[in-house]
Design an enzyme around this catalytic site. Structure first.
Site, mmCIF file in Angstrom:
data_model
loop_
_atom_site.group_PDB
_atom_site.id
_atom_site.type_symbol
_atom_site.label_atom_id
_atom_site.label_comp_id
_atom_site.label_asym_id
_atom_site.label_seq_id
_atom_site.Cartn_x
_atom_site.Cartn_y
_atom_site.Cartn_z
ATOM 1 N N LEU A 64 0.822 -1.126 0.003
ATOM 2 C CA LEU A 64 0.050 0.141 0.155
ATOM 3 C C LEU A 64 0.973 1.354 -0.056
ATOM 4 O O LEU A 64 1.807 1.175 0.787
ATOM 5 C CB LEU A 64 -1.004 -0.096 1.420
ATOM 6 C CG LEU A 64 -2.125 -0.881 1.262
ATOM 7 C CD1 LEU A 64 -2.845 -0.877 2.484
ATOM 8 C CD2 LEU A 64 -3.082 -0.596 0.034
ATOM 9 N N ASP A 65 0.581 2.354 -0.928
ATOM 10 C CA ASP A 65 1.256 3.534 -0.757
ATOM 11 C C ASP A 65 1.386 3.996 0.505
ATOM 12 O O ASP A 65 0.214 3.817 1.405
ATOM 13 C CB ASP A 65 0.734 4.504 -1.860
ATOM 14 C CG ASP A 65 0.602 4.251 -3.117
ATOM 15 O OD1 ASP A 65 1.792 3.452 -3.381
ATOM 16 O OD2 ASP A 65 0.074 4.290 -3.809
#
Length: 309
Positions: free
Chosen positions: A37-38
């Site tokens: 996930l960013d």
């Protein structure tokens, strides 16, 4: 220690940073995350410890569910709120939730083609694209086919729209939002992104990082290290949970011994299966995963190490 921890990743840190924090809490020697996930994004990040890492591919390949907020009228260089605004455009006159929903159902549902952002973890000649992008290096990013199972407008607030998206692996929500903005003519970027589900794992079963750290801090005052570790281990899902829906095959002591020695195991009166969970009937220990060919032969694909059997 073999198992899977469902982390509710906080915003502002990378998936790898979150992994290292939880790995240190558990004192794990071997760990990995499934589906980065960013830093902007929050939510479901399954962390695999020990032998569970052998089955992480099934989570990487699994469907996902996200909720996201798209900011309309602004385009950023990263297609999300962490980037710099590079263009602002007015919204279409009298834009409505119904118009957005019609667009999403016609252009962004089912099997679609998208071009991943340069600010993604995809690699070009061994280098993540986001690292090249931060250096100002542009490379051609190939389009890919993904499947959006469903996309629903949850709320529309003038220049913001909340979406609930269920999709296949490899889907970039930033690309969906960016492409939606271009079709609308106003541009758009991701303001908020949260992953709720990943494969068989649901949002209600994940634990926030702050809660995990507070739990350990609270227990440290009156519990031994062994008691703390036992409690932490109880939070882990079993290594086979990524494939819990696969049919199970029970082996006799003789068959288990043969399998662990790399010998041929043939099962009678059983149909061919592309994926099965393998378990020892007597001890009920999970041995690994495999497939059964047309001749009834059990072909191992991923086995637990012998020291864990």
């Amino acid at each position: 220690m073999n198992g899977i921890f469902l982390l509710d990743k906080p915003g502002g840190i990378s998936s790898n940073r979150a992994l290292q924090i939880v790995k240190r809490v558990y004192g794990a020697a071997k760990a990995g995350h499934t589906g980065a996930l960013d830093p902007l994004a929050t939510g479901m990040l399954p962390l695999c410890f020990g032998e569970a890492t052998k089955f992480s591919q099934f989570l990487l390949d699994a469907d996902k569910r996200y909720i996201t907020t798209a900011k309309l009228g602004q385009r950023t260089d990263t297609s999300d709120a962490d980037g710099v605004v590079v263009e602002e455009r007015p919204l279409p006159d009298n834009l409505s939730s119904e118009q957005i929903d019609t667009l999403l159902q016609s252009d962004f549902t089912g099997l679609i083609t998208q071009v991943p952002s340069m600010f993604s973890a995809l690699k070009h000649n061994g280098q993540p694209l986001y690292k090249l992008a931060r250096q100002g290096i542009e490379v051609e990013v190939k389009s890919r086919q993904i499947t959006v199972h469903s996309i629903e407008v949850l709320d529309f607030r003038g220049d913001e729209v909340d979406l609930d998206i269920r999709c296949s692996k490899g889907t970039y929500i930033r690309s969906i939002v960016q492409d939606m903005g271009e079709i609308l003519g106003c541009g758009a970027h991701v303001k908020m992104l949260r992953r709720l589900d990943s494969g068989p794992y649901k949002a209600e079963n994940m634990m926030p990082l702050a809660d995990l750290e507070q739990l350990v801090a609270d227990m440290a005052t009156d519990a031994s290290a062994e008691q703390i570790q036992t409690h932490l281990d109880g939070l882990l899902l079993p290594p086979w949970s990524p494939v819990e829906d696969a049919p199970e095959v029970l082996l006799s002591d003789v068959q288990t011994d043969a399998l662990c020695k790399g010998q041929r195991v043939v099962l009678e009166d059983i149909a061919a299966q592309p994926l099965v969970r393998i378990r020892d009937a007597a001890s009920e220990k999970f041995l690994g995963i495999g497939e059964i060919d047309a001749a009834g032969q059990l072909l191992p694909r991923r086995l637990m190490s012998t020291q864990d059997l």
